[in-house]
Design a protein around this motif. Sequence first.
Motif, PDB file in Angstrom:
ATOM      1  N   HIS A 122     -36.632 -72.776  22.396  1.00 30.25           N
ATOM      2  CA  HIS A 122     -35.528 -73.731  22.427  1.00 30.25           C
ATOM      3  C   HIS A 122     -35.907 -75.108  22.984  1.00 30.25           C
ATOM      4  O   HIS A 122     -35.142 -76.057  22.825  1.00 30.25           O
ATOM      5  N   ILE A 123     -37.062 -75.227  23.617  1.00 33.02           N
ATOM      6  CA  ILE A 123     -37.410 -76.517  24.216  1.00 33.02           C
ATOM      7  C   ILE A 123     -37.773 -77.517  23.114  1.00 33.02           C
ATOM      8  O   ILE A 123     -38.186 -77.137  22.013  1.00 33.02           O
ATOM      9  N   ASP A 124     -37.602 -78.781  23.416  1.00 32.41           N
ATOM     10  CA  ASP A 124     -37.892 -79.850  22.463  1.00 32.41           C
ATOM     11  C   ASP A 124     -39.412 -80.026  22.373  1.00 32.41           C
ATOM     12  O   ASP A 124     -40.031 -80.660  23.226  1.00 32.41           O
ATOM     13  N   ARG A 125     -40.013 -79.481  21.323  1.00 31.49           N
ATOM     14  CA  ARG A 125     -41.470 -79.510  21.204  1.00 31.49           C
ATOM     15  C   ARG A 125     -41.991 -80.878  20.767  1.00 31.49           C
ATOM     16  O   ARG A 125     -43.202 -81.105  20.752  1.00 31.49           O
ATOM     17  N   ASP A 126     -41.082 -81.788  20.389  1.00 32.65           N
ATOM     18  CA  ASP A 126     -41.509 -83.158  20.119  1.00 32.65           C
ATOM     19  C   ASP A 126     -41.721 -83.941  21.411  1.00 32.65           C
ATOM     20  O   ASP A 126     -42.429 -84.951  21.417  1.00 32.65           O
ATOM     21  N   ARG A 127     -41.115 -83.475  22.486  1.00 31.15           N
ATOM     22  CA  ARG A 127     -41.209 -84.182  23.763  1.00 31.15           C
ATOM     23  C   ARG A 127     -42.096 -83.466  24.773  1.00 31.15           C
ATOM     24  O   ARG A 127     -42.621 -84.084  25.692  1.00 31.15           O
ATOM     25  N   PHE A 128     -42.230 -82.142  24.608  1.00 30.27           N
ATOM     26  CA  PHE A 128     -42.953 -81.359  25.607  1.00 30.27           C
ATOM     27  C   PHE A 128     -44.017 -80.490  24.944  1.00 30.27           C
ATOM     28  O   PHE A 128     -43.748 -79.840  23.919  1.00 30.27           O
ATOM     29  N   GLN A 129     -45.190 -80.468  25.531  1.00 31.20           N
ATOM     30  CA  GLN A 129     -46.238 -79.518  25.166  1.00 31.20           C
ATOM     31  C   GLN A 129     -46.299 -78.479  26.276  1.00 31.20           C
ATOM     32  O   GLN A 129     -46.658 -78.794  27.407  1.00 31.20           O
ATOM     33  N   ILE A 130     -45.906 -77.261  25.952  1.00 36.17           N
ATOM     34  CA  ILE A 130     -45.875 -76.191  26.947  1.00 36.17           C
ATOM     35  C   ILE A 130     -47.047 -75.250  26.697  1.00 36.17           C
ATOM     36  O   ILE A 130     -47.207 -74.730  25.588  1.00 36.17           O
ATOM     37  N   ASP A 131     -47.876 -75.027  27.704  1.00 33.42           N
ATOM     38  CA  ASP A 131     -48.954 -74.052  27.634  1.00 33.42           C
ATOM     39  C   ASP A 131     -48.752 -73.002  28.724  1.00 33.42           C
ATOM     40  O   ASP A 131     -47.984 -73.216  29.667  1.00 33.42           O
ATOM     41  N   LEU A 132     -49.442 -71.870  28.576  1.00 33.63           N
ATOM     42  CA  LEU A 132     -49.303 -70.762  29.523  1.00 33.63           C
ATOM     43  C   LEU A 132     -50.645 -70.447  30.163  1.00 33.63           C
ATOM     44  O   LEU A 132     -51.646 -70.273  29.458  1.00 33.63           O
ATOM     45  N   MET A 133     -50.671 -70.370  31.475  1.00 36.51           N
ATOM     46  CA  MET A 133     -51.848 -69.882  32.192  1.00 36.51           C
ATOM     47  C   MET A 133     -51.620 -68.427  32.570  1.00 36.51           C
ATOM     48  O   MET A 133     -50.560 -68.071  33.121  1.00 36.51           O
ATOM     49  N   VAL A 150     -32.063 -74.509  28.959  1.00 37.79           N
ATOM     50  CA  VAL A 150     -33.253 -75.279  28.596  1.00 37.79           C
ATOM     51  C   VAL A 150     -32.994 -76.781  28.722  1.00 37.79           C
ATOM     52  O   VAL A 150     -33.867 -77.536  29.140  1.00 37.79           O
ATOM     53  N   LYS A 151     -31.793 -77.203  28.391  1.00 36.53           N
ATOM     54  CA  LYS A 151     -31.449 -78.627  28.574  1.00 36.53           C
ATOM     55  C   LYS A 151     -31.572 -79.013  30.046  1.00 36.53           C
ATOM     56  O   LYS A 151     -32.112 -80.080  30.380  1.00 36.53           O
ATOM     57  N   SER A 152     -31.081 -78.157  30.930  1.00 36.76           N
ATOM     58  CA  SER A 152     -31.188 -78.435  32.371  1.00 36.76           C
ATOM     59  C   SER A 152     -32.643 -78.494  32.810  1.00 36.76           C
ATOM     60  O   SER A 152     -33.026 -79.340  33.631  1.00 36.76           O
ATOM     61  N   LEU A 153     -33.464 -77.603  32.268  1.00 37.04           N
ATOM     62  CA  LEU A 153     -34.885 -77.596  32.607  1.00 37.04           C
ATOM     63  C   LEU A 153     -35.561 -78.879  32.118  1.00 37.04           C
ATOM     64  O   LEU A 153     -36.339 -79.504  32.851  1.00 37.04           O
ATOM     65  N   GLN A 154     -35.270 -79.284  30.891  1.00 37.43           N
ATOM     66  CA  GLN A 154     -35.834 -80.526  30.365  1.00 37.43           C
ATOM     67  C   GLN A 154     -35.428 -81.720  31.210  1.00 37.43           C
ATOM     68  O   GLN A 154     -36.236 -82.611  31.492  1.00 37.43           O
ATOM     69  N   ASP A 155     -34.166 -81.733  31.638  1.00 38.77           N
ATOM     70  CA  ASP A 155     -33.691 -82.833  32.484  1.00 38.77           C
ATOM     71  C   ASP A 155     -34.460 -82.885  33.801  1.00 38.77           C
ATOM     72  O   ASP A 155     -34.772 -83.974  34.310  1.00 38.77           O
TER      73      ASP A 155
END
Length: 392
Positions: A37-48, A377-382
């Motif tokens: 659900h996160i905006d992948r145009d604005r955020f690159q999320i990777d996992l460690m 997810v909106k709250s997290l992005q904010d």
Amino acid sequence: MTILKQKPKQKIKVLHVVGQMGNRGGLESWIMQMLRHIDRDRFQIDLMVHVTDDFPFFDAELDSLGVKIVRCLYPQKPWLFATNFKRALQEHGSYDIIHSHLHQFSGYLLRLAHQQKIRHRIVQTHSDTSPLDRQAPWYRQIYFGLMRYWLNRYTTLGIGVSRKALNALLGNENWQSDPRWQVLYCGIDLELFRQPIERLSVRSEFGIPIDAFVIGHVGRFVPLKNHELMLKILVKVLEKEPNTYLLFVGDGLIREAIATKAIEMGIASNVIFAGSQDQVPRIMQGAMDVLMLPSSFEGLPLVGLEAQAAGLPVILSDVVTEEVDEIKTLIQRINLSEPIAIWVDAILNSRQIKQQHTQSDCLTVLEKSPFNITQNVKSLQDLYLKLMAIPK
């Protein structure tokens, strides 16, 4: 006339540290929902992660979402882990934000992140471990103290899925006067509960008669979930309602021991072990009549919210965080010291409670709540954007 092309905005790089993604537990499920659900145009999320294993439940989807898996081994060997952490960042590039889900060990991780000049450092705690922490030996208490010192020193933003989870992480309630710390509930995908369900089809998959009364449980097979107590409750329920089944969804270390116990108690034919499942909403709606959650402790059990989205009554222990009680008329809390007869009565009475609620009404309530994954997810992005806006 020359038209200048606008330079695309650079993505904000966020590294979530999760240990592993080999299970379909609450944390792993929320991570996947967040990634979808996160905006992948604005955020690159990777996992460690801290393991070399593949993740058969999620590998293909993680790849399709553009998520890199960054491996950093040996957290049980701090000096080696520090070397591996530095090497991993050199290999994959630095990150704008590191977001750790490692509970107390996050203190050490965020210290390493500070040393590697990662400016924004988030810890998110998902569990109320205080009952276990209080019983820990003296050397663990020293470890807790050191981790809490580092958490207070190196955290730029602290998140708890509940107040109890934050209390457990930090050892007290002083976080409430520190603006760095806050509660951010995890959300669930309500669209999964809007799909049409063939109840007969779902029940036939698990060999459950269409007219049976089914007590459900979703969770890992670990002692804190109290599976043996659920077996004892089933024995007494069967005395009053013989056409009852107990449906366990999940897997874990003590599954075989619980299966053996069910045989010894003579109730194996009424206990179904469904294993790990990727369609929990469908199973809840099609197979279950009530959810039982007699855990010794929890952070914020998403299965409790999912059960409410399915319109199911929820019978849980009173140590489970109260934030999960979104539709209060579906919830009944029982102290673990109460006799089994109290649990039995609550479970049998849940049939009437279920009839008093429509699933569409339950979804309407949850749609407007902070437990909706879209709002979550909106709250997290904010929060991410607010951190990035802080002047250097």
